[in-house]
Design a protein around this motif. Sequence first.
Motif, PDB file in Angstrom:
ATOM      1  N   THR A 189      -4.874   8.420   3.387  1.00  0.00           N
ATOM      2  CA  THR A 189      -5.411   7.259   2.679  1.00  0.00           C
ATOM      3  C   THR A 189      -4.290   6.319   2.268  1.00  0.00           C
ATOM      4  O   THR A 189      -3.184   6.744   1.962  1.00  0.00           O
ATOM      5  CB  THR A 189      -6.156   7.737   1.409  1.00  0.00           C
ATOM      6  N   PHE A 190      -4.599   5.025   2.246  1.00  0.00           N
ATOM      7  CA  PHE A 190      -3.661   4.028   1.756  1.00  0.00           C
ATOM      8  C   PHE A 190      -4.269   3.390   0.513  1.00  0.00           C
ATOM      9  O   PHE A 190      -5.408   2.949   0.527  1.00  0.00           O
ATOM     10  CB  PHE A 190      -3.383   2.959   2.818  1.00  0.00           C
ATOM     11  N   VAL A 191      -3.479   3.360  -0.565  1.00  0.00           N
ATOM     12  CA  VAL A 191      -3.946   2.855  -1.843  1.00  0.00           C
ATOM     13  C   VAL A 191      -3.140   1.604  -2.183  1.00  0.00           C
ATOM     14  O   VAL A 191      -1.913   1.600  -2.080  1.00  0.00           O
ATOM     15  CB  VAL A 191      -3.775   3.922  -2.947  1.00  0.00           C
ATOM     16  N   LEU A 192      -3.857   0.552  -2.619  1.00  0.00           N
ATOM     17  CA  LEU A 192      -3.208  -0.690  -3.014  1.00  0.00           C
ATOM     18  C   LEU A 192      -2.392  -0.453  -4.278  1.00  0.00           C
ATOM     19  O   LEU A 192      -2.889   0.063  -5.266  1.00  0.00           O
ATOM     20  CB  LEU A 192      -4.265  -1.775  -3.257  1.00  0.00           C
ATOM     21  N   GLU A 193      -1.101  -0.799  -4.227  1.00  0.00           N
ATOM     22  CA  GLU A 193      -0.192  -0.635  -5.370  1.00  0.00           C
ATOM     23  C   GLU A 193       0.636  -1.910  -5.511  1.00  0.00           C
ATOM     24  O   GLU A 193       0.995  -2.523  -4.512  1.00  0.00           O
ATOM     25  CB  GLU A 193       0.782   0.528  -5.141  1.00  0.00           C
ATOM     26  N   PRO A 194       0.972  -2.275  -6.729  1.00  0.00           N
ATOM     27  CA  PRO A 194       1.879  -3.420  -6.906  1.00  0.00           C
ATOM     28  C   PRO A 194       3.262  -3.091  -6.320  1.00  0.00           C
ATOM     29  O   PRO A 194       3.699  -1.944  -6.326  1.00  0.00           O
ATOM     30  CB  PRO A 194       1.961  -3.592  -8.417  1.00  0.00           C
ATOM     31  N   LYS A 195       3.913  -4.135  -5.838  1.00  0.00           N
ATOM     32  CA  LYS A 195       5.228  -3.962  -5.224  1.00  0.00           C
ATOM     33  C   LYS A 195       6.220  -3.314  -6.192  1.00  0.00           C
ATOM     34  O   LYS A 195       7.018  -2.463  -5.796  1.00  0.00           O
ATOM     35  CB  LYS A 195       5.742  -5.328  -4.754  1.00  0.00           C
ATOM     36  N   SER A 196       6.156  -3.688  -7.452  1.00  0.00           N
ATOM     37  CA  SER A 196       7.113  -3.163  -8.439  1.00  0.00           C
ATOM     38  C   SER A 196       6.999  -1.640  -8.578  1.00  0.00           C
ATOM     39  O   SER A 196       8.015  -0.946  -8.709  1.00  0.00           O
ATOM     40  CB  SER A 196       6.904  -3.833  -9.788  1.00  0.00           C
ATOM     41  N   ILE A 197       5.788  -1.118  -8.547  1.00  0.00           N
ATOM     42  CA  ILE A 197       5.590   0.332  -8.661  1.00  0.00           C
ATOM     43  C   ILE A 197       6.174   1.043  -7.454  1.00  0.00           C
ATOM     44  O   ILE A 197       6.863   2.057  -7.578  1.00  0.00           O
ATOM     45  CB  ILE A 197       4.096   0.677  -8.855  1.00  0.00           C
ATOM     46  N   LEU A 198       5.917   0.506  -6.264  1.00  0.00           N
ATOM     47  CA  LEU A 198       6.467   1.112  -5.054  1.00  0.00           C
ATOM     48  C   LEU A 198       7.991   1.072  -5.061  1.00  0.00           C
ATOM     49  O   LEU A 198       8.651   2.038  -4.663  1.00  0.00           O
ATOM     50  CB  LEU A 198       5.936   0.414  -3.798  1.00  0.00           C
ATOM     51  N   MET A 199       8.549  -0.036  -5.534  1.00  0.00           N
ATOM     52  CA  MET A 199      10.008  -0.143  -5.587  1.00  0.00           C
ATOM     53  C   MET A 199      10.579   0.880  -6.570  1.00  0.00           C
ATOM     54  O   MET A 199      11.583   1.534  -6.276  1.00  0.00           O
ATOM     55  CB  MET A 199      10.431  -1.561  -5.983  1.00  0.00           C
ATOM     56  N   ASN A 200       9.935   1.034  -7.727  1.00  0.00           N
ATOM     57  CA  ASN A 200      10.396   2.021  -8.712  1.00  0.00           C
ATOM     58  C   ASN A 200      10.346   3.441  -8.146  1.00  0.00           C
ATOM     59  O   ASN A 200      11.255   4.243  -8.362  1.00  0.00           O
ATOM     60  CB  ASN A 200       9.570   1.938  -9.996  1.00  0.00           C
ATOM     61  N   GLU A 201       9.261   3.755  -7.427  1.00  0.00           N
ATOM     62  CA  GLU A 201       9.129   5.086  -6.833  1.00  0.00           C
ATOM     63  C   GLU A 201      10.231   5.344  -5.804  1.00  0.00           C
ATOM     64  O   GLU A 201      10.815   6.432  -5.771  1.00  0.00           O
ATOM     65  CB  GLU A 201       7.758   5.244  -6.174  1.00  0.00           C
ATOM     66  N   GLN A 202      10.508   4.345  -4.973  1.00  0.00           N
ATOM     67  CA  GLN A 202      11.543   4.510  -3.954  1.00  0.00           C
ATOM     68  C   GLN A 202      12.927   4.617  -4.587  1.00  0.00           C
ATOM     69  O   GLN A 202      13.766   5.407  -4.129  1.00  0.00           O
ATOM     70  CB  GLN A 202      11.500   3.358  -2.943  1.00  0.00           C
ATOM     71  N   GLU A 203      13.181   3.845  -5.636  1.00  0.00           N
ATOM     72  CA  GLU A 203      14.461   3.949  -6.338  1.00  0.00           C
ATOM     73  C   GLU A 203      14.624   5.335  -6.958  1.00  0.00           C
ATOM     74  O   GLU A 203      15.712   5.923  -6.926  1.00  0.00           O
ATOM     75  CB  GLU A 203      14.568   2.868  -7.412  1.00  0.00           C
ATOM     76  N   GLN A 204      13.541   5.871  -7.501  1.00  0.00           N
ATOM     77  CA  GLN A 204      13.592   7.213  -8.087  1.00  0.00           C
ATOM     78  C   GLN A 204      13.839   8.267  -7.004  1.00  0.00           C
ATOM     79  O   GLN A 204      14.626   9.196  -7.208  1.00  0.00           O
ATOM     80  CB  GLN A 204      12.288   7.519  -8.842  1.00  0.00           C
ATOM     81  N   LYS A 205      13.182   8.126  -5.862  1.00  0.00           N
ATOM     82  CA  LYS A 205      13.416   9.060  -4.754  1.00  0.00           C
ATOM     83  C   LYS A 205      14.869   9.005  -4.311  1.00  0.00           C
ATOM     84  O   LYS A 205      15.479  10.039  -4.014  1.00  0.00           O
ATOM     85  CB  LYS A 205      12.512   8.724  -3.565  1.00  0.00           C
ATOM     86  N   LEU A 206      15.424   7.808  -4.262  1.00  0.00           N
ATOM     87  CA  LEU A 206      16.812   7.628  -3.864  1.00  0.00           C
ATOM     88  C   LEU A 206      17.748   8.333  -4.858  1.00  0.00           C
ATOM     89  O   LEU A 206      18.654   9.076  -4.454  1.00  0.00           O
ATOM     90  CB  LEU A 206      17.139   6.133  -3.777  1.00  0.00           C
ATOM     91  N   LYS A 207      17.514   8.149  -6.144  1.00  0.00           N
ATOM     92  CA  LYS A 207      18.345   8.785  -7.173  1.00  0.00           C
ATOM     93  C   LYS A 207      18.208  10.309  -7.135  1.00  0.00           C
ATOM     94  O   LYS A 207      19.196  11.038  -7.236  1.00  0.00           O
ATOM     95  CB  LYS A 207      17.958   8.278  -8.560  1.00  0.00           C
ATOM     96  N   ASP A 208      16.957  10.778  -6.989  1.00  0.00           N
ATOM     97  CA  ASP A 208      16.723  12.219  -6.930  1.00  0.00           C
ATOM     98  C   ASP A 208      17.427  12.840  -5.723  1.00  0.00           C
ATOM     99  O   ASP A 208      18.020  13.918  -5.824  1.00  0.00           O
ATOM    100  CB  ASP A 208      15.226  12.518  -6.859  1.00  0.00           C
ATOM    101  N   SER A 209      17.358  12.164  -4.589  1.00  0.00           N
ATOM    102  CA  SER A 209      18.008  12.672  -3.382  1.00  0.00           C
ATOM    103  C   SER A 209      19.515  12.721  -3.559  1.00  0.00           C
ATOM    104  O   SER A 209      20.160  13.697  -3.174  1.00  0.00           O
ATOM    105  CB  SER A 209      17.659  11.806  -2.167  1.00  0.00           C
ATOM    106  N   TYR A 223       0.833  -1.198   0.000  1.00  0.00           N
ATOM    107  CA  TYR A 223       0.000   0.000   0.000  1.00  0.00           C
ATOM    108  C   TYR A 223       0.864   1.243   0.000  1.00  0.00           C
ATOM    109  O   TYR A 223       1.903   1.290   0.651  1.00  0.00           O
ATOM    110  CB  TYR A 223      -0.919   0.006   1.226  1.00  0.00           C
ATOM    111  N   LYS A 224       0.380   2.241  -0.712  1.00  0.00           N
ATOM    112  CA  LYS A 224       1.057   3.532  -0.794  1.00  0.00           C
ATOM    113  C   LYS A 224       0.248   4.534   0.012  1.00  0.00           C
ATOM    114  O   LYS A 224      -0.979   4.600  -0.121  1.00  0.00           O
ATOM    115  CB  LYS A 224       1.141   3.963  -2.257  1.00  0.00           C
ATOM    116  N   SER A 225       0.931   5.295   0.831  1.00  0.00           N
ATOM    117  CA  SER A 225       0.263   6.309   1.638  1.00  0.00           C
ATOM    118  C   SER A 225       0.105   7.585   0.829  1.00  0.00           C
ATOM    119  O   SER A 225       1.072   8.129   0.297  1.00  0.00           O
ATOM    120  CB  SER A 225       1.102   6.588   2.890  1.00  0.00           C
ATOM    121  N   ILE A 226      -1.136   8.040   0.751  1.00  0.00           N
ATOM    122  CA  ILE A 226      -1.437   9.312   0.097  1.00  0.00           C
ATOM    123  C   ILE A 226      -2.247  10.118   1.108  1.00  0.00           C
ATOM    124  O   ILE A 226      -3.454   9.929   1.237  1.00  0.00           O
ATOM    125  CB  ILE A 226      -2.232   9.121  -1.212  1.00  0.00           C
ATOM    126  N   GLY A 227      -1.559  10.995   1.818  1.00  0.00           N
ATOM    127  CA  GLY A 227      -2.225  11.733   2.890  1.00  0.00           C
ATOM    128  C   GLY A 227      -2.654  10.774   3.978  1.00  0.00           C
ATOM    129  O   GLY A 227      -1.848  10.031   4.530  1.00  0.00           O
TER     130      GLY A 227
END
Length: 129
Positions: free
Chosen positions: A64-84, A58-62
């Motif tokens: 609310t928690f929204v069901l997301e596939p693990k791959s999407i969450l991993m991609n988002e976290q990898e992008q946050k890591l690269k951006d940081s 699940y992804k936290s949006i405010g």
Amino acid sequence: MTDEANRAAFLEIQGRMIETTGKVKQVQNQMRNKEGEKKRAFLTLEELRQLPDDTNTYKSIGRTFVLEPKSILMNEQEQKLKDSESAIASLQSSKEYLEKLMAEVENNLKELLQQDPGLAHQIMSMTVV
């Protein structure tokens, strides 16, 4: 130079010193914030990697928690890591530039005080209000 010109030069240098010091502190705070974001993204990625691929994530949006596939969450976290990491590198170069500028301002101040020892004496005798 006259005393008035030296005082004006001192006040200008002092203003630049204060401004540069403030900018350095601001960049350091931004770097600290980006380091925190990077660490959170890294730790989240580590936890996600331990989960099986078919796990409901699940992804936290405010609030609310929204069901997301693990791959999407991993991609988002990898992008946050690269951006940081890229933001930290950019901020580090800004910090180095500001520190060089600060050293230059300090040298200008030393030169001014060496040129006019009377000004140095006046500054030392001032009281802070």
